[in-house]
Design an enzyme around this catalytic site. Structure first.
Site, PDB file in Angstrom:
ATOM      1  N   GLU D  58       6.363  -4.608  -5.969  1.00 31.28           N
ATOM      2  CA  GLU D  58       6.082  -5.360  -7.200  1.00 31.28           C
ATOM      3  C   GLU D  58       7.300  -5.593  -8.066  1.00 31.28           C
ATOM      4  O   GLU D  58       7.486  -6.676  -8.618  1.00 31.28           O
ATOM      5  CB  GLU D  58       4.994  -4.655  -8.015  1.00 31.28           C
ATOM      6  CG  GLU D  58       3.608  -4.688  -7.374  1.00 31.28           C
ATOM      7  CD  GLU D  58       3.401  -3.612  -6.338  1.00 31.28           C
ATOM      8  OE1 GLU D  58       4.294  -2.770  -6.119  1.00 31.28           O
ATOM      9  OE2 GLU D  58       2.316  -3.596  -5.713  1.00 31.28           O
ATOM     10  N   HIS D 127      -7.637   2.029 -11.030  1.00 26.97           N
ATOM     11  CA  HIS D 127      -7.711   0.583 -10.766  1.00 26.97           C
ATOM     12  C   HIS D 127      -8.497  -0.181 -11.827  1.00 26.97           C
ATOM     13  O   HIS D 127      -8.966  -1.287 -11.565  1.00 26.97           O
ATOM     14  CB  HIS D 127      -8.351   0.321  -9.395  1.00 26.97           C
ATOM     15  CG  HIS D 127      -7.448   0.546  -8.231  1.00 26.97           C
ATOM     16  ND1 HIS D 127      -7.015   1.796  -7.861  1.00 26.97           N
ATOM     17  CD2 HIS D 127      -6.876  -0.314  -7.349  1.00 26.97           C
ATOM     18  CE1 HIS D 127      -6.237   1.701  -6.792  1.00 26.97           C
ATOM     19  NE2 HIS D 127      -6.129   0.435  -6.467  1.00 26.97           N
TER      20      HIS D 127
HETATM   21  C1  LIG Z   1       1.439  -0.004  -6.091  1.00 28.16           C
HETATM   22  C2  LIG Z   1       0.351  -0.602  -5.277  1.00 28.16           C
HETATM   23  N1  LIG Z   1       0.444  -1.891  -4.857  1.00 28.16           N
HETATM   24  C3  LIG Z   1      -0.538  -2.455  -4.118  1.00 28.16           C
HETATM   25  C4  LIG Z   1      -1.655  -1.744  -3.766  1.00 28.16           C
HETATM   26  C5  LIG Z   1      -2.787  -2.409  -2.953  1.00 28.16           C
HETATM   27  N2  LIG Z   1      -2.948  -1.765  -1.639  1.00 28.16           N
HETATM   28  C6  LIG Z   1      -3.951  -0.903  -1.377  1.00 28.16           C
HETATM   29  S1  LIG Z   1      -3.887  -0.312   0.215  1.00 28.16           S
HETATM   30  C7  LIG Z   1      -2.506  -1.221   0.551  1.00 28.16           C
HETATM   31  C8  LIG Z   1      -1.874  -1.170   1.901  1.00 28.16           C
HETATM   32  C9  LIG Z   1      -1.265   0.162   2.105  1.00 28.16           C
HETATM   33  O1  LIG Z   1      -0.705   0.227   3.390  1.00 28.16           O
HETATM   34  P1  LIG Z   1      -0.392   1.654   3.975  1.00 28.16           P
HETATM   35  O2  LIG Z   1       0.232   2.476   2.900  1.00 28.16           O
HETATM   36  O3  LIG Z   1       0.384   1.457   5.219  1.00 28.16           O
HETATM   37  O4  LIG Z   1      -1.806   2.295   4.258  1.00 28.16           O
HETATM   38  P2  LIG Z   1      -2.886   1.761   5.324  1.00 28.16           P
HETATM   39  O5  LIG Z   1      -3.970   1.120   4.506  1.00 28.16           O
HETATM   40  O6  LIG Z   1      -2.190   0.822   6.255  1.00 28.16           O
HETATM   41  O7  LIG Z   1      -3.368   3.005   6.005  1.00 28.16           O
HETATM   42  C10 LIG Z   1      -2.105  -1.966  -0.556  1.00 28.16           C
HETATM   43  C11 LIG Z   1      -0.924  -2.860  -0.590  1.00 28.16           C
HETATM   44  C12 LIG Z   1      -1.725  -0.398  -4.216  1.00 28.16           C
HETATM   45  N3  LIG Z   1      -2.786   0.383  -3.920  1.00 28.16           N
HETATM   46  N4  LIG Z   1      -0.714   0.144  -4.938  1.00 28.16           N
END
Ligand SMILES: Cc1ncc(C[n+]2csc(CCOP(=O)(O)OP(=O)(O)O)c2C)c(N)n1
Ligand SMILES: Cc1ncc(C[n+]2csc(CCOP(=O)(O)OP(=O)(O)O)c2C)c(N)n1
Ligand SMILES: [Mg+2]
Ligand SMILES: [Mg+2]
Lengths: 347, 323, 347, 323
Positions: D58, D127
């Site tokens: 971000e 959230h």
């Molecule tokens: C700071 C922030 N930005 C965006 C999000 C939205 N978000 C929720 S899960 C996710 C993907 C996370 O990917 P990863 O850490 O690899 O976990 P996975 O879901 O692939 O197991 C995102 C971008 C968030 N939770 N926090």
């Protein structure tokens, strides 16, 4: 971030694990799987008034069980939005976890946290952050405390590849390496080309980032619970011995159902007999089940090595499924907390 | 009681905390600023690795402090200039603020985030923020602003001993302020305003450096026969609403002196409180003396134009009494 | 982050530079030096009512002149709190710069920005951020615009080693590499063991971070203006040709006076004759002057190669000093803007 | 005029912007949320690389948008849930907010930062933030909150065409709201409040989703013979103070309905404005109906307890009239 990262897979020394240890790994994975299927059931049953969204751990059991069973009971952990697997693996009260996911009074967090924030200090879990980059930096903080306390315990950060998109993930790795903090970075990489990946790194391999920060790294196949477990033991030894942080990466094939609430198994829910009766594998996710389901693969492996019998497997799975159902049944009886319990500013 | 300056008093509070509890740990440098008072930091040297000089990684450092606080340490982190803490915004207002509550009370988060705020003569557009209203609008945080050496010590000690995340904002121009400070273990409770000057005609609620300006204004006004009461809430969250309402009940008039940008700032909260719960006792419109709603220019004359001070407070009081 | 980073120093092809180009490099460095000495004079003369703090570029002239003279007129740049050198190098109006530093009405930013935020779009400078990690990410943004506009121009991020402490620095490098953006990362590393360094990286070399993100990197001696210039030309060619970002690191020995307002030269201000009359070098900063002053070293080198005479050097320096004094004298006559000019919320 | 939902209207505004100006560029995904309305995003697909799906970075992505806006593009960046923008706090409130002003007006910063705010049924502690008061307390930013499909289109278009950094906050529960939306190039000017319902007895100033709740409350009250006026400021900065003061001059009573935490929030600013400039016309205490000052629990009943709604607004109005 498709390919597996640098560092060679841990030498497979099955002999290192006795039958009991191997069954423990399998049972742990089953516990996680049956728990998540229970969550799906709760989410899909209107009378339980389920709200919110959960991120299921199905498909990653090999990584979670393999890593968590390599930890000591005093070791601390911080997790992400996808946290159920670790808590189950380390023995958190599943009834209270189900209750928390439903926002009930008996929940681990009194219903204040929900699926994304399950917290259970009794089994070493500190805050669970749903912010990408949260758990990794908090884990560095717990490691800082352990270092100051001259403790023998270590801190573990469970996180996904997405954490390496966030600058704070990089900062946390740097600080841990800079101050030789006792923290294990347990990364689960489930980004694959084709899918909308959960990370967008220019690095050829995830582990190039921690490696640039002068930290030992290793990558293993997350669908192979023993490979993860053996690598995790090595990593934990390294960290516990005071040599500083270690970055362990488990490469995973994302379970096709990992975004939806709806289960996406050929047979609706996991069927342990698919371990020997492969002809039954069908449906649009048959490939995943055949090639990547860590539970089916491990059960099949143990059978192939005559380490267990079909009956033992069936019995073990049944036992886990039954106890999970009971715990879930208790949880749904838990009342919602009184609404005005919300009006508290602090604890 | 010993006379010392604000910076020395604050460091004295940190030393009491360090001496009385081995779990207290500090992160930061330049806690006493970069001026003549900076020397006060020297008292921290003997504490060795209980005082960490961190990399320029505010977000991860804030989380390091929070995580450590969940795992047995009592952390005091000084960010330096408050805008640097903007790099750790999510970590302070979304992680630290929620941690204890969302755990169902199973975790504690004894972490203090300290920083400098305010117009400081040449800070320019990017180094002059006063972000206390933003922190105070983030439930789960305690927010404190010492305006005297004694409070610098006493509030710091209470913040460190609190099991909640606390944000402490210090105005650099206060660092050289000298006054008597209670010796030894001296903690100031949160949520108790201090009456800095008693008066009958008007209530001036002032924060941080504006307490000094409000007292100067009161002296000017006294010569004109206007008897102003000066109230220093000391903590924004929790806020001592009772004392503010009681004072307005007595005077019937309210002027708020504060350095946050005027719109959606701290002065607005005090004005709203009284308009809601003290309306009956108000004899005149409430007046906000705050930072005009504009970025902060570097040029000294323009900066002074934006800075609330005794003269502007006195004018507002006169207008209120004329109304 | 002590040592020079990986990547070999650019082959010294002096012959590539003709006398005119070499004198341009020297004059550019002198312009910067004399300008900064002018700032010191302003800061130390009470009647000018100077406030605030400036970060002087003295000692880094080799890096700034070498890099900026490798850029085209349409190339865009974003800089940090230590920005005077780049603006002078690319021909920003020094009178308006002096005026800005004093907060006067004729300042580049109408007195609103001061030393830390000098902005001059006429010579390619976009916003100057005083937040560590600001300029690098803004430069990636300008590169994004240039890419969308299908421009041949490139974007340059001038920043110090401290930027790699900040997660945003890592994020910016990753995004530039990911989308192959036309941006040159010009890093000045002045952290040395012993000093309180301006960065605390666990990486053995700064450039390991961009390298991990799959970006070409090179490190050069920042006290050698020709080495920087030749390396910068290669880097600029790479970026302009559409191959994506490039990370160029100039290693510098921090001028002992770089934090104070007070000049710290043996002779009070720069004395070009120290290039040949080394016996005159004395005082507590003599070592720095003898070994690291990029201007003295280059003047000495040109003399040694008979590329210039002492008289030419003296004349050039005098010319620059005189013009700088005149511009400063004009700037101090500029009035302060009317105080109520502050009451504007936007432009 | 075509009837469409809020999400479709907002995307319609983005398409008008993209079609009318080749320098417009978009960053983000899930602009229409994750519900049934998400399909609206499909209209952006044909714009190819003018719509970027960014990494989860971000802070740098916000600066990419700001830097690009200084160099010739008009950027619209959607962060998704507002708390994700906390990772870019310094970049939005300290870099973008100051950029144009501190350049002496030599730079433009046509960048729009859009995000979802608010209580959304199960968002939980991390959230559910409503951070509009914080942005509105950051001089240099324009802050807008559409409450209707037409404003979603019209304010988005004005934001994109503004040369200042603008923050736009959308409540996800509004995405499905259907209403008529002017076709074609329709821009809504900043700083002009909309009277959603005319009334004589009390002024209800409501923001974002609370406009819908305030209108419901007005219907309930109408049955009791109470005639409420509902005012939607639409933009927090600039704020249409004149319309608010005029309405209170007419009704003599003020209730503010808003979803930010009650202390130091948006409701406080409106209350302060009237206590300062409309005091003479006030017949009763001002009332704030806002989010109680506490973190947001996940459990649905507890969340509902914290959520301002029509019933709570109606109660406040009755209290105000009883006073
Ligand atoms: C700071 C922030 N930005 C965006 C999000 C939205 N978000 C929720 S899960 C996710 C993907 C996370 O990917 P990863 O850490 O690899 O976990 P996975 O879901 O692939 O197991 C995102 C971008 C968030 N939770 N926090
Ligand atoms: C986000 C942020 N944190 C902290 C600071 C305080 N600060 C000002 S200059 C500086 C050191 C910067 O080092 P570097 O970028 O290498 O530049 P140098 O001064 O060494 O040339 C720091 C930490 C800042 N300006 N911004
Ligand atoms: Mg992932
Ligand atoms: Mg440096």
């Amino acid at each position: 971030m498709a390919d597996a990262a640098q560092g060679t897979v841990a030498p497979r020394k099955e002999d290192r694990l006795n039958k009991q240890e191997r069954l423990a790994l399998l049972e742990c994975m089953l516990r996680i799987r049956r728990f998540e299927e229970g969550v799906i059931h709760l989410a899909m049953t209107p009378e339980y008034e389920y709200v919110g969204r959960q991120h299921l751990y199905i498909g990653a059991e090999g990584a979670g069980a393999g890593a968590c069973l390599a930890l000591g009971k005093d070791d601390l952990a911080h997790t992400t939005h996808r946290n159920h697997g670790y808590l189950v693996a380390r023995g958190s009260d599943r009834m209270r976890m189900f209750a928390e996911i439903l926002g009930r009074a008996d929940g681990t967090n009194l219903g204040r946290g929900g699926s994304w924030h399950i917290c259970d200090p009794d089994v070493g879990f500190r805050s669970t952050s749903a912010m990408v980059g949260g758990s990794i930096a908090l884990a560095v903080g717990s490691a800082y405390a352990l270092q100051k306390q001259k403790s023998k315990a270590i801190s573990v950060a469970h996180f996904g590849d997405g954490t390496l998109d966030e600058g704070i993930g990089y900062e946390a790795l740097n600080i841990a390496s800079l101050f030789k903090l006792p923290v294990l970075f347990m990364c689960e990489n489930n980004s694959k080309p084709g899918q909308r990946p959960s990370s967008m790194l220019a690095a050829k391999h995830l582990s190039h980032v921690p490696a640039a920060l002068d930290m030992p790294t290793k990558a293993v196949n997350g669908a192979d619970v023993e490979a993860v477990h053996l690598a995790a033991k090595e990593a934990v030894d390294h960290v516990r011995s005071g040599k500083g942080p270690y970055f362990l990466q488990a490469d995973l094939e994302r379970w096709p159902g990992s975004h939806q609430v709806h289960a996406a198994f050929p047979t609706g829910v996991t069927d342990i007999s698919l371990a020997w009766d492969e002809g039954k594998i069908e449906g649009k996710n048959a490939d995943w089940t055949r090639t990547y389901d860590p539970i089916r693969l491990y059960a099949k492996k143990l059978l192939g090595e005559n380490a267990v019998t079909r009956d033992e497997l069936t019995a073990l799975d049944r036992k886990v499924a039954d106890e999970t159902d009971k715990l879930r049944a208790t949880a749904v009886k838990s009342p919602f907390p009184p609404a005005d319990a919300a009006a508290k500013q602090f604890a | 009681m010993t006379e010392m300056n604000f910076a020395e008093a604050m460091i004295d509070g940190l030393c009491v905390a360090l001496d009385s509890d081995p779990s207290v740990s500090i992160i930061g440098r330049g806690i006493s600023g970069h001026g003549a008072e900076a020397a006060a930091d020297k008292r921290l040297a003997p504490y060795g690795d209980r005082v960490l000089d961190p990399p320029t990684s505010e977000a991860a450092v804030a989380m390091l402090a929070l995580g450590a606080s969940m795992s047995g340490l009592r952390m005091f982190l000084h960010f330096g200039t408050g805008v640097f803490a903007f790099e750790a915004w999510n970590q302070v207002v979304n992680e630290a603020a929620n941690a204890r509550y969302m755990s169902g009370g199973r975790l504690k988060s004894p972490v203090t985030f300290c920083m400098f705020h305010g117009l400081r003569n040449g800070g320019g557009p990017q180094h002059s923020a006063s972000s206390q209203a933003m922190y105070a609008n983030s439930p789960g945080l305690e927010v404190v602003m010492p305006a005297s050496p004694a409070d610098a010590k006493g509030l710091a000690l209470t913040a460190i001993r609190s099991d909640n995340a606390t944000v402490m904002l210090v105005h650099p121009s206060l660092l050289s302020l000298r006054a008597d400070v209670p010796a030894g273990d001296y903690a100031v409770p949160f949520g108790q305003a201090a009456v800095r000057r008693e008066g009958r005609d008007v209530t001036i609620v002032a924060f941080s450096r504006q307490v000094t300006e409000a007292l100067k204004a009161a002296e000017i006004l006294a010569k004109e026969g206007i008897d102003a009461e000066v109230l220093d809430p000391r903590t924004l969250v929790p806020l001592d609403e009772a004392s503010i309402l009681a004072s307005v009940r007595k005077t019937g008039r309210l002027v708020v002196a504060d350095e946050t940008p005027v719109h959606y700032g701290c002065a607005s909260e005090i004005a709203a409180l009284v308009a809601e719960k003290g309306f009956g006792s108000l004899k005149a419109p409430v007046a906000r003396v705050a930072r005009p709603h504009t970025p902060v220019p570097f040029s000294p004359g323009m900066e002074a134009f934006l800075t609330p001070d005794a003269a502007k407070i006195a004018d507002a009081v006169r207008r209120t009494l004329a109304a």
